[in-house]
Design a protein around this motif. Structure first.
Motif, short mmCIF file in Angstrom:
data_model
loop_
_atom_site.label_atom_id
_atom_site.label_comp_id
_atom_site.label_asym_id
_atom_site.label_seq_id
_atom_site.Cartn_x
_atom_site.Cartn_y
_atom_site.Cartn_z
N SER A 163 16.14 48.95 52.92
CA SER A 163 15.96 48.33 51.75
C SER A 163 14.84 48.56 50.92
O SER A 163 14.77 48.73 49.78
N ARG A 203 14.93 51.81 49.96
CA ARG A 203 15.87 52.12 48.66
C ARG A 203 15.27 51.48 47.41
O ARG A 203 15.41 52.00 46.17
N ASP A 204 14.68 50.29 47.56
CA ASP A 204 14.09 49.67 46.41
C ASP A 204 13.14 50.32 45.56
O ASP A 204 12.92 50.46 44.32
N THR A 242 24.27 49.25 49.22
CA THR A 242 23.79 47.94 49.72
C THR A 242 23.21 48.33 51.26
O THR A 242 23.41 49.18 51.87
N ASP A 243 22.60 47.21 51.62
CA ASP A 243 22.26 47.13 53.34
C ASP A 243 23.68 47.18 54.04
O ASP A 243 23.42 47.64 55.30
N ARG A 244 24.50 47.00 53.63
CA ARG A 244 26.06 46.97 54.28
C ARG A 244 26.55 48.24 54.00
O ARG A 244 27.95 48.01 54.52
N LYS A 291 27.90 49.46 50.90
CA LYS A 291 28.85 49.45 49.76
C LYS A 291 27.79 49.84 48.54
O LYS A 291 26.59 49.71 48.50
N CYS A 312 25.92 50.02 45.30
CA CYS A 312 24.92 49.24 44.64
C CYS A 312 26.00 48.80 43.19
O CYS A 312 26.68 49.39 42.74
N LEU A 333 22.42 43.57 41.53
CA LEU A 333 21.58 43.89 42.61
C LEU A 333 20.49 44.67 42.05
O LEU A 333 19.19 44.36 42.52
#
Length: 297
Positions: free
Chosen positions: A133, A136-137, A212-214, A216, A218, A222
């Motif tokens: 994360s 990614r961020d 996302t972390d899971r 999926k 974005c 978010l």
């Protein structure tokens, strides 16, 4: 009051043909339902497809009398124009009741943007978490600042849209207009690091670039949360949003000598008038330009 099937077809048209954001689809649908409700108060037989130019003007005038925000009224006008253009294209209506309808004049406001020194200091010194994360961020913040792309364009990016060799991003913008945006070497390295992290988590087969972390894709809220989370306590600004980064991208390019035509292309504007919105200068730069250029200075 309104034809649900017709509105559903309009939603598909907006998303598939016009490629507008999901937020715009929702907003336009809401606007049309409000107009339909207004028509029903005139007579129960009045529908969206039976509306006249006078009906449209009466509704706009009622919104003005209610002191609704001018930008909101103009958005509703845009929704009606788009809807009746859709009906005409699909041969569901001959004449558009919005023909000749003009948007209300809006007082021009200077775009909000982050100060260059403050933003660069943040990006160079801020420590992101050393995990997926965090990578990614950081990449999201660097990409919106480094390319100026819209939120919807960011979310629509696929891995195949990134050319690491030529350092370009292929963006499909409004009205299906495609453009190539170059990016710098540091951003290339961040993309490579992020992709390796994505692969390590077993998400390399997911076509969307940002997930996302899971695993999926974005979504808009978010991205807003990511930007606010990292910037709110570090960057002084009235707002913290993806669009402020777009303003910042354009403003910093202009302040450092980029031409309006170049910025127009990079932003994906269809008209130079939209890009001219960024030709503001702060007082300090104005004074310096005066001192450097005026013969009497």
């Amino acid at each position: 009051m309104y034809n649900q099937n017709l509105l559903s077809r309009f939603e598909i048209y907006l998303a598939a043909e016009r490629r507008v954001s999901s937020n715009t689809v929702i907003a336009y649908k809401t606007d049309l339902m409000q107009f339909a409700h207004f028509l029903s108060r005139i007579t129960s037989q009045k529908t969206l497809t039976a509306a006249t130019m006078h009906d449209v003007r009466d509704w706009i005038m009622s919104l003005v009398k209610e002191a609704l925000n001018t930008c909101s009224i103009n958005r509703k006008i845009a929704a009606l124009r788009t809807f009746y253009t859709f009906l005409q294209k699909k041969e569901l209506m001959v004449d558009r009741p919005t023909d000749g309808l003009k948007s209300l004049k809006v007082k021009k406001r200077l775009p909000i943007f982050f100060q260059e020194k403050e933003l660069l200091s943040f990006l160079n010194q801020y420590v992101f978490p050393v995990n997926f994360s965090g990578f990614r961020d950081k990449l999201i913040l660097e990409m919106v600042y480094g390319t100026g792309i819209r939120l919807n364009e960011l979310l629509s990016l696929h891995i195949t849209d990134i050319n690491l060799i030529n350092r370009t991003i292929k963006v499909l913008g409004k009205r299906n207009k495609e453009r190539l945006i170059p990016f710098l070497q540091p951003l290339k390295q961040m993309i490579e690091t992020y992709l390796s992290q994505k692969e390590a988590l077993g998400y390399s087969s997911i076509k969307e670039l940002f997930i996302t972390d899971r695993g999926k894709p974005c979504y808009p809220m978010l991205i807003y949360r990511i930007i606010k989370k990292h910037l709110a306590t570090n960057i002084q600004a009235g707002r913290h949003s993806p669009h402020i980064f777009r303003h910042t991208f354009a403003t910093h390019l202009l302040n450092n000598g980029a031409s309006l035509l170049s910025i127009k292309y990079l932003l994906g504007h269809s008209s130079l008038m939209a890009t001219q919105h960024y030709t503001h200068v702060d007082v300090t730069r104005l004074k310096k330009a005066f001192q450097d250029a005026h013969p009497r200075a």
